[in-house]
Design a protein around this motif. Structure first.
Motif, PDB file in Angstrom:
ATOM      1  N   LYS A  23       0.845  -1.179   0.000  1.00  0.00           N
ATOM      2  CA  LYS A  23       0.000   0.000   0.000  1.00  0.00           C
ATOM      3  C   LYS A  23       0.883   1.232   0.000  1.00  0.00           C
ATOM      4  O   LYS A  23       1.990   1.218   0.483  1.00  0.00           O
ATOM      5  CB  LYS A  23      -0.899   0.028   1.236  1.00  0.00           C
ATOM      6  CG  LYS A  23      -1.895  -1.091   1.281  1.00  0.00           C
ATOM      7  CD  LYS A  23      -2.837  -0.902   2.428  1.00  0.00           C
ATOM      8  CE  LYS A  23      -2.135  -1.003   3.765  1.00  0.00           C
ATOM      9  NZ  LYS A  23      -3.083  -0.904   4.886  1.00  0.00           N
ATOM     10  N   TRP A  24       0.366   2.260  -0.530  1.00  0.00           N
ATOM     11  CA  TRP A  24       1.075   3.524  -0.438  1.00  0.00           C
ATOM     12  C   TRP A  24       0.069   4.651  -0.576  1.00  0.00           C
ATOM     13  O   TRP A  24      -1.037   4.471  -1.047  1.00  0.00           O
ATOM     14  CB  TRP A  24       2.158   3.641  -1.500  1.00  0.00           C
ATOM     15  CG  TRP A  24       1.666   3.395  -2.869  1.00  0.00           C
ATOM     16  CD1 TRP A  24       1.153   4.295  -3.744  1.00  0.00           C
ATOM     17  CD2 TRP A  24       1.616   2.123  -3.528  1.00  0.00           C
ATOM     18  NE1 TRP A  24       0.804   3.676  -4.905  1.00  0.00           N
ATOM     19  CE2 TRP A  24       1.076   2.357  -4.810  1.00  0.00           C
ATOM     20  CE3 TRP A  24       1.990   0.834  -3.169  1.00  0.00           C
ATOM     21  CZ2 TRP A  24       0.898   1.328  -5.715  1.00  0.00           C
ATOM     22  CZ3 TRP A  24       1.817  -0.180  -4.080  1.00  0.00           C
ATOM     23  CH2 TRP A  24       1.282   0.078  -5.331  1.00  0.00           C
ATOM     24  N   MET A  25       0.486   5.793  -0.131  1.00  0.00           N
ATOM     25  CA  MET A  25      -0.416   6.927  -0.143  1.00  0.00           C
ATOM     26  C   MET A  25      -0.070   7.862  -1.285  1.00  0.00           C
ATOM     27  O   MET A  25       1.078   8.058  -1.625  1.00  0.00           O
ATOM     28  CB  MET A  25      -0.315   7.694   1.179  1.00  0.00           C
ATOM     29  CG  MET A  25      -0.704   6.864   2.375  1.00  0.00           C
ATOM     30  SD  MET A  25      -2.397   6.335   2.317  1.00  0.00           S
ATOM     31  CE  MET A  25      -3.225   7.897   2.574  1.00  0.00           C
ATOM     32  N   LYS A  78      -8.219   0.650  -4.835  1.00  0.00           N
ATOM     33  CA  LYS A  78      -7.740   1.902  -4.267  1.00  0.00           C
ATOM     34  C   LYS A  78      -8.807   2.489  -3.361  1.00  0.00           C
ATOM     35  O   LYS A  78      -9.996   2.213  -3.505  1.00  0.00           O
ATOM     36  CB  LYS A  78      -7.345   2.899  -5.354  1.00  0.00           C
ATOM     37  CG  LYS A  78      -8.512   3.551  -6.081  1.00  0.00           C
ATOM     38  CD  LYS A  78      -8.015   4.664  -6.985  1.00  0.00           C
ATOM     39  CE  LYS A  78      -9.162   5.336  -7.723  1.00  0.00           C
ATOM     40  NZ  LYS A  78      -8.699   6.427  -8.608  1.00  0.00           N
ATOM     41  N   ASP A  91      -6.392  11.722  -0.163  1.00  0.00           N
ATOM     42  CA  ASP A  91      -5.477  10.649   0.175  1.00  0.00           C
ATOM     43  C   ASP A  91      -5.917   9.403  -0.573  1.00  0.00           C
ATOM     44  O   ASP A  91      -7.036   8.941  -0.425  1.00  0.00           O
ATOM     45  CB  ASP A  91      -5.497  10.370   1.679  1.00  0.00           C
ATOM     46  CG  ASP A  91      -4.920  11.529   2.462  1.00  0.00           C
ATOM     47  OD1 ASP A  91      -4.094  12.276   1.892  1.00  0.00           O
ATOM     48  OD2 ASP A  91      -5.293  11.696   3.624  1.00  0.00           O
ATOM     49  N   THR A  93      -5.038   5.524  -1.426  1.00  0.00           N
ATOM     50  CA  THR A  93      -4.276   4.339  -1.071  1.00  0.00           C
ATOM     51  C   THR A  93      -4.489   3.275  -2.124  1.00  0.00           C
ATOM     52  O   THR A  93      -5.616   2.858  -2.361  1.00  0.00           O
ATOM     53  CB  THR A  93      -4.715   3.806   0.306  1.00  0.00           C
ATOM     54  OG1 THR A  93      -4.566   4.835   1.273  1.00  0.00           O
ATOM     55  CG2 THR A  93      -3.877   2.607   0.691  1.00  0.00           C
ATOM     56  N   ARG A  95      -3.849  -0.502  -3.544  1.00  0.00           N
ATOM     57  CA  ARG A  95      -3.562  -1.855  -3.090  1.00  0.00           C
ATOM     58  C   ARG A  95      -3.480  -2.757  -4.301  1.00  0.00           C
ATOM     59  O   ARG A  95      -4.362  -2.764  -5.134  1.00  0.00           O
ATOM     60  CB  ARG A  95      -4.674  -2.365  -2.160  1.00  0.00           C
ATOM     61  CG  ARG A  95      -4.469  -2.053  -0.711  1.00  0.00           C
ATOM     62  CD  ARG A  95      -5.562  -2.707   0.077  1.00  0.00           C
ATOM     63  NE  ARG A  95      -5.400  -2.497   1.501  1.00  0.00           N
ATOM     64  CZ  ARG A  95      -6.292  -2.816   2.412  1.00  0.00           C
ATOM     65  NH1 ARG A  95      -7.429  -3.343   2.038  1.00  0.00           N
ATOM     66  NH2 ARG A  95      -6.062  -2.602   3.674  1.00  0.00           N
TER      67      ARG A  95
END
Length: 270
Positions: A23-25, A78, A91, A93, A95
């Motif tokens: 995951k990342w933002m 996401k 924001d 995220t 996945r």
DNA sequence: TGTATTTGACCGGT
DNA sequence: ACCGGTCAAATACA
């Protein structure tokens, strides 16, 4: 923990997949002067499947999955949530990795310009093509407005660059490329999702304005939620290479897996 | 009529 | 029990 039946193994791997999916933002700031609001466009086809009010958050979180989940087994998802502090920031995220055709290299033509919120601007499309030209990338980079929200975050790493080589076109079943791909692109390629600002339609139905101001996630793999998240990604380098499940770009967290786990158990992946 | 979105229900983790 | 994530029926839309 593990029974002897295949369904138990399957359950385990589904859980492992969910937990280990990188995951990342992605923070997207909407330009106020352009009068735009709403999240960005990333050229992928997403289908909204849920929305939840999050405790302590002003705005609900929206859940999207790849449109081709059923047809191509693409499990990329996401989450989009408007920032409390700055409503112009979303924001996002991500996945999972796109395993559908659009995730490999193709940017499919929009079914309809309005509905598909597809960028018609070449730069954004080029960025997703496997062989985007350096010229396009350079031009694209010049109009980027980098969000530096994360620069104060000590966790950040992996400066974002625009490679001249093909990107994001890795075939999931191309095992010969996996070691390199995992070391260099396992998540970076997913970071290589750029975003157009939306029009006034919030959350889902958005498409670029001719006067859009590109605000791209600053290309930094930021804010891993925990060290384990990093481990999850790194572990992809090793565990996924020999994974008998090539269609899933997930990693198996070594912390959670008994090294003596009998992966070669007959019927395990049947 | 097919596809996408909405939204309450449901489920699993903590 | 609470919360986040997902499902799926209802609804909207082209």
């Amino acid at each position: 923990m593990f029974g002897s039946t295949a369904p138990n193994y399957l359950c385990f791997f589904l859980i492992a997949f969910r937990k280990a999916t990188p995951k990342w933002m992605d923070h997207v700031r909407v330009s106020c002067e352009s009068g735009l609001e709403g999240p960005h466009e990333d050229s992928y086809n997403w289908r909204k499947y849920g929305q939840k009010d999050i405790l302590g958050a002003k705005y609900p979180r929206s859940y999207y999955r790849c449109t081709f989940r059923n047809t191509q087994g693409c499990w990329a998802t996401k989450q989009v949530q408007r920032s409390d502090e700055d409503p112009t920031v979303f924001d996002i995220t991500y996945r999972g990795k796109h395993t559908c055709s659009q995730g490999n290299n193709a940017v499919l033509p929009p079914k309809s310009p309005e509905k598909q919120e597809k960028p018609t601007h070449s730069h954004n499309i080029d960025i997703h093509r496997a062989q985007a030209s350096q010229e396009s990338l350079t031009k694209f980079r010049n109009i980027l407005s980098v969000n530096t929200d994360n620069l104060n975050n000590g966790d950040m790493a992996y400066p974002f660059t625009f490679p001249s080589t093909s990107f994001g076109c890795m075939k999931q079943d191309n095992h010969s490329l996996i070691p390199w791909a995992l070391e260099n692109e396992s998540f970076l390629s997913d970071l290589y999702q750029t975003h157009l600002l939306s029009t006034t339609i919030p959350e889902s139905n958005y498409f670029p304005s001719p006067t859009f101001q590109m605000n791209v996630f600053d290309g930094i793999y930021s804010k891993p939620h925990s060290e384990s998240d990093i481990n999850e990604i790194i572990s992809t380098n090793t565990s996924a290479t020999n994974s008998p499940i090539p269609d899933f770009n997930f990693s198996l967290d070594p912390v959670e897996i008994d090294p003596n786990f009998p992966f070669n158990t007959p019927g395990l992946f049947s």
